[in-house]
Enzyme design. Structure first.
Site: not given
Ligand code: PRP
Length: 176
Positions: A96-97, A156, A100
């Site tokens: 995972e990137d 993004d 949050d």
């Molecule tokens: C982002 C990121 C994680 C998630 C983390 O994805 O890649 O998957 O948010 O956030 P959290 O801990 O608050 O759940 P996003 O939903 O923005 O989709 P993406 O990966 O397509 O950018």
């Protein structure tokens, strides 16, 4: 013109990816794990990470999304399509990137555990502990980041900036 403040330049990211790959290699060299990328944000991180893992493994992806309007999480996690691969008895490394609020990973890890894998580990490049709503154990972590909006290296704002090679903070006013 959006103002970006550099947090981690590409050289620093590369060193973190190398360190994470060494840690994962020590634990999984003889286990043929499934490396599971969470799209879309992890696509660059996963691509760099797996090229440093020099042992047998499989790669798969799952598409999850929690952010609906640019910068704010609505608290709901959606899976695009279904992940119905048989993972019974397999070792899974989720890539995972960023973690949050933890909602996305909490949801995914629960789903995966219901498939009776041999183990599930989490490798996250970034975590933002100040915003955590659900507890998530990160087994392999790159960096801890402050509570700012992070873009670049796959991440993004309203689908832009994923292609930037460095990781930066973006002013929320600059996010459409
Ligand atoms: C982002 C990121 C994680 C998630 C983390 O994805 O890649 O998957 O948010 O956030 P959290 O801990 O608050 O759940 P996003 O939903 O923005 O989709 P993406 O990966 O397509 O950018």
């Amino acid at each position: 013109m959006a103002k970006l403040e550099m947090l981690f330049p590409r050289q620093e990211i590369d060193m973190a990816v190398k360190r994470l790959a060494e840690e994962i290699s020590r634990d999984f060299r003889d286990k043929t794990p499934i490396v599971l990328g969470v799209l879309k944000g992890s696509f660059i991180f996963l691509a760099d990470l797996v090229r440093r893992l020099e042992f047998p493994l499989e790669i798969d992806f799952i598409t999850l999304s929690s952010y609906k309007n640019g910068v704010s999480s609505c608290g709901e996690v959606k899976m695009a399509g279904s992940f119905n691969r048989d993972i019974k008895g397999r070792h899974i490394i989720v890539v995972e990137d960023i973690v949050d609020t933890g909602l996305t990973l909490h949801y995914l890890l629960e789903c995966l555990r219901s498939g009776s894998p041999a183990s599930v580990k989490l490798c996250a490049l970034l975590e933002k502990p100040s915003r955590r709503k659900k507890a998530v154990d990160i087994d392999y972590l790159g960096f801890t980041v402050p509570d700012s909006f992070i873009v670049g290296y796959g991440m993004d704002c309203a689908e832009r900036y994923r292609n930037l090679p460095d990781i930066s903070c973006l002013n929320q006013e600059d996010c459409p």
